[in-house]
Write a protein that holds these residues in place. Structure first.
Motif, PDB file in Angstrom:
ATOM      1  N   TYR A 224       5.230  12.639   3.906  1.00  0.00           N
ATOM      2  CA  TYR A 224       6.014  13.859   3.706  1.00  0.00           C
ATOM      3  C   TYR A 224       7.495  13.526   3.506  1.00  0.00           C
ATOM      4  O   TYR A 224       8.132  14.043   2.596  1.00  0.00           O
ATOM      5  N   PHE A 225       8.035  12.667   4.358  1.00  0.00           N
ATOM      6  CA  PHE A 225       9.453  12.356   4.260  1.00  0.00           C
ATOM      7  C   PHE A 225       9.791  11.498   3.040  1.00  0.00           C
ATOM      8  O   PHE A 225      10.927  11.499   2.569  1.00  0.00           O
ATOM      9  N   GLU A 226       8.808  10.804   2.506  1.00  0.00           N
ATOM     10  CA  GLU A 226       9.002  10.079   1.251  1.00  0.00           C
ATOM     11  C   GLU A 226       8.757  10.982   0.041  1.00  0.00           C
ATOM     12  O   GLU A 226       8.786  10.519  -1.090  1.00  0.00           O
ATOM     13  N   ARG A 227       8.493  12.255   0.305  1.00  0.00           N
ATOM     14  CA  ARG A 227       8.253  13.273  -0.720  1.00  0.00           C
ATOM     15  C   ARG A 227       7.044  12.947  -1.600  1.00  0.00           C
ATOM     16  O   ARG A 227       7.034  13.222  -2.803  1.00  0.00           O
ATOM     17  N   VAL A 228       6.042  12.339  -0.987  1.00  0.00           N
ATOM     18  CA  VAL A 228       4.798  12.035  -1.701  1.00  0.00           C
ATOM     19  C   VAL A 228       3.873  13.245  -1.670  1.00  0.00           C
ATOM     20  O   VAL A 228       3.132  13.498  -2.617  1.00  0.00           O
ATOM     21  N   ILE A 229       3.929  14.010  -0.580  1.00  0.00           N
ATOM     22  CA  ILE A 229       3.130  15.229  -0.463  1.00  0.00           C
ATOM     23  C   ILE A 229       4.050  16.395  -0.113  1.00  0.00           C
ATOM     24  O   ILE A 229       5.127  16.207   0.451  1.00  0.00           O
ATOM     25  N   THR A 230       3.589  17.590  -0.440  1.00  0.00           N
ATOM     26  CA  THR A 230       4.365  18.800  -0.168  1.00  0.00           C
ATOM     27  C   THR A 230       4.130  19.257   1.274  1.00  0.00           C
ATOM     28  O   THR A 230       3.202  18.793   1.947  1.00  0.00           O
ATOM     29  N   THR A 231       4.951  20.202   1.705  1.00  0.00           N
ATOM     30  CA  THR A 231       4.775  20.780   3.041  1.00  0.00           C
ATOM     31  C   THR A 231       3.400  21.424   3.157  1.00  0.00           C
ATOM     32  O   THR A 231       2.718  21.272   4.171  1.00  0.00           O
ATOM     33  N   ARG A 232       3.000  22.126   2.111  1.00  0.00           N
ATOM     34  CA  ARG A 232       1.692  22.789   2.121  1.00  0.00           C
ATOM     35  C   ARG A 232       0.553  21.774   2.259  1.00  0.00           C
ATOM     36  O   ARG A 232      -0.376  21.967   3.043  1.00  0.00           O
TER      37      ARG A 232
ATOM     38  N   MET B 269       0.852  -1.169   0.000  1.00  0.00           N
ATOM     39  CA  MET B 269       0.000   0.000   0.000  1.00  0.00           C
ATOM     40  C   MET B 269       0.901   1.235   0.000  1.00  0.00           C
ATOM     41  O   MET B 269       1.804   1.345   0.819  1.00  0.00           O
ATOM     42  N   SER B 270       0.649   2.156  -0.905  1.00  0.00           N
ATOM     43  CA  SER B 270       1.477   3.359  -0.984  1.00  0.00           C
ATOM     44  C   SER B 270       1.213   4.260   0.222  1.00  0.00           C
ATOM     45  O   SER B 270       0.159   4.185   0.862  1.00  0.00           O
ATOM     46  N   SER B 271       2.167   5.126   0.505  1.00  0.00           N
ATOM     47  CA  SER B 271       2.007   6.015   1.648  1.00  0.00           C
ATOM     48  C   SER B 271       0.885   7.021   1.407  1.00  0.00           C
ATOM     49  O   SER B 271       0.215   7.444   2.353  1.00  0.00           O
ATOM     50  N   LEU B 272       0.642   7.394   0.156  1.00  0.00           N
ATOM     51  CA  LEU B 272      -0.458   8.304  -0.137  1.00  0.00           C
ATOM     52  C   LEU B 272      -1.804   7.622   0.096  1.00  0.00           C
ATOM     53  O   LEU B 272      -2.722   8.212   0.673  1.00  0.00           O
ATOM     54  N   HIS B 273      -1.917   6.365  -0.311  1.00  0.00           N
ATOM     55  CA  HIS B 273      -3.150   5.610  -0.066  1.00  0.00           C
ATOM     56  C   HIS B 273      -3.360   5.427   1.438  1.00  0.00           C
ATOM     57  O   HIS B 273      -4.486   5.569   1.936  1.00  0.00           O
ATOM     58  N   SER B 274      -2.295   5.147   2.162  1.00  0.00           N
ATOM     59  CA  SER B 274      -2.384   5.007   3.622  1.00  0.00           C
ATOM     60  C   SER B 274      -2.828   6.311   4.270  1.00  0.00           C
ATOM     61  O   SER B 274      -3.625   6.309   5.211  1.00  0.00           O
ATOM     62  N   LEU B 275      -2.324   7.421   3.757  1.00  0.00           N
ATOM     63  CA  LEU B 275      -2.702   8.729   4.298  1.00  0.00           C
ATOM     64  C   LEU B 275      -4.174   9.014   4.042  1.00  0.00           C
ATOM     65  O   LEU B 275      -4.876   9.523   4.930  1.00  0.00           O
ATOM     66  N   ARG B 276      -4.650   8.695   2.858  1.00  0.00           N
ATOM     67  CA  ARG B 276      -6.073   8.895   2.562  1.00  0.00           C
ATOM     68  C   ARG B 276      -6.945   8.066   3.498  1.00  0.00           C
ATOM     69  O   ARG B 276      -7.941   8.552   4.037  1.00  0.00           O
ATOM     70  N   LEU B 277      -6.559   6.824   3.712  1.00  0.00           N
ATOM     71  CA  LEU B 277      -7.323   5.946   4.598  1.00  0.00           C
ATOM     72  C   LEU B 277      -7.285   6.443   6.038  1.00  0.00           C
ATOM     73  O   LEU B 277      -8.320   6.505   6.710  1.00  0.00           O
TER      74      LEU B 277
ATOM     75  N   ARG C 234      -6.381  14.609  -5.526  1.00  0.00           N
ATOM     76  CA  ARG C 234      -5.656  15.365  -6.550  1.00  0.00           C
ATOM     77  C   ARG C 234      -4.169  15.031  -6.530  1.00  0.00           C
ATOM     78  O   ARG C 234      -3.538  14.922  -7.579  1.00  0.00           O
ATOM     79  N   GLU C 235      -3.607  14.855  -5.324  1.00  0.00           N
ATOM     80  CA  GLU C 235      -2.192  14.471  -5.200  1.00  0.00           C
ATOM     81  C   GLU C 235      -1.975  13.089  -5.842  1.00  0.00           C
ATOM     82  O   GLU C 235      -0.977  12.877  -6.519  1.00  0.00           O
ATOM     83  N   ALA C 236      -2.906  12.180  -5.632  1.00  0.00           N
ATOM     84  CA  ALA C 236      -2.783  10.828  -6.197  1.00  0.00           C
ATOM     85  C   ALA C 236      -2.872  10.895  -7.717  1.00  0.00           C
ATOM     86  O   ALA C 236      -2.136  10.193  -8.419  1.00  0.00           O
TER      87      ALA C 236
ATOM     88  N   LEU D 133      -2.701   9.109  12.046  1.00  0.00           N
ATOM     89  CA  LEU D 133      -2.700  10.094  10.964  1.00  0.00           C
ATOM     90  C   LEU D 133      -1.395  10.885  10.964  1.00  0.00           C
ATOM     91  O   LEU D 133      -0.786  11.090   9.911  1.00  0.00           O
ATOM     92  N   LEU D 134      -0.945  11.333  12.134  1.00  0.00           N
ATOM     93  CA  LEU D 134       0.323  12.067  12.220  1.00  0.00           C
ATOM     94  C   LEU D 134       1.484  11.227  11.710  1.00  0.00           C
ATOM     95  O   LEU D 134       2.343  11.716  10.970  1.00  0.00           O
ATOM     96  N   SER D 135       1.502   9.973  12.095  1.00  0.00           N
ATOM     97  CA  SER D 135       2.574   9.076  11.685  1.00  0.00           C
ATOM     98  C   SER D 135       2.567   8.846  10.176  1.00  0.00           C
ATOM     99  O   SER D 135       3.613   8.939   9.511  1.00  0.00           O
ATOM    100  N   VAL D 136       1.413   8.554   9.636  1.00  0.00           N
ATOM    101  CA  VAL D 136       1.296   8.276   8.201  1.00  0.00           C
ATOM    102  C   VAL D 136       1.577   9.538   7.387  1.00  0.00           C
ATOM    103  O   VAL D 136       2.230   9.480   6.337  1.00  0.00           O
TER     104      VAL D 136
END
Length: 101
Positions: A60-68, A1-9, A92-94, A52-55
């Motif tokens: 963020y550290f995998e550079r999947v999402i921006t700071t903003r 599971m990608s980190s972006l998918h994990s973040l959405r969940l 939109r990020e996905a 949520l904070l952890s994911v």
């Protein structure tokens, strides 16, 4: 599971737990005197917020999402129904992630 998918969940689960806390547990506590409802729902919500904070940190550290995007998702997680806006942002990020090689 990608980190972006994990973040959405994680965002969806955390948002649902906030709604459960506010719309079910709080009325049970103050309407029927069932303080245990807030204790249980509050604990679950707190744990899901930590997830949520952890994911989000991982994404963020995998550079999947921006700071903003990170700050917006975390800010929206504090607002009831904010997780819906966060979902739209993360979708939109996905889409952007899939278009880039």
């Amino acid at each position: 599971m990608s980190s972006l998918h994990s973040l959405r969940l994680a965002s969806l689960l955390e948002g649902a737990s906030l709604l459960l806390l506010l719309m079910v547990a709080m009325p049970l506590k103050y309407g029927l005197g069932l303080a245990i409802a807030v204790r249980v729902a509050g604990t679950v919500h707190g744990l899901l917020f930590l997830v949520l904070l952890s994911v989000a940190s991982r994404a963020y550290f995998e550079r999947v999402i921006t700071t903003r995007s990170l700050l917006r998702v975390l800010g929206l997680s504090t607002v009831p129904l904010g997780f819906l806006a966060a979902e739209r942002l993360l979708r939109r990020e996905a889409d952007r992630e899939h278009r880039c090689p």
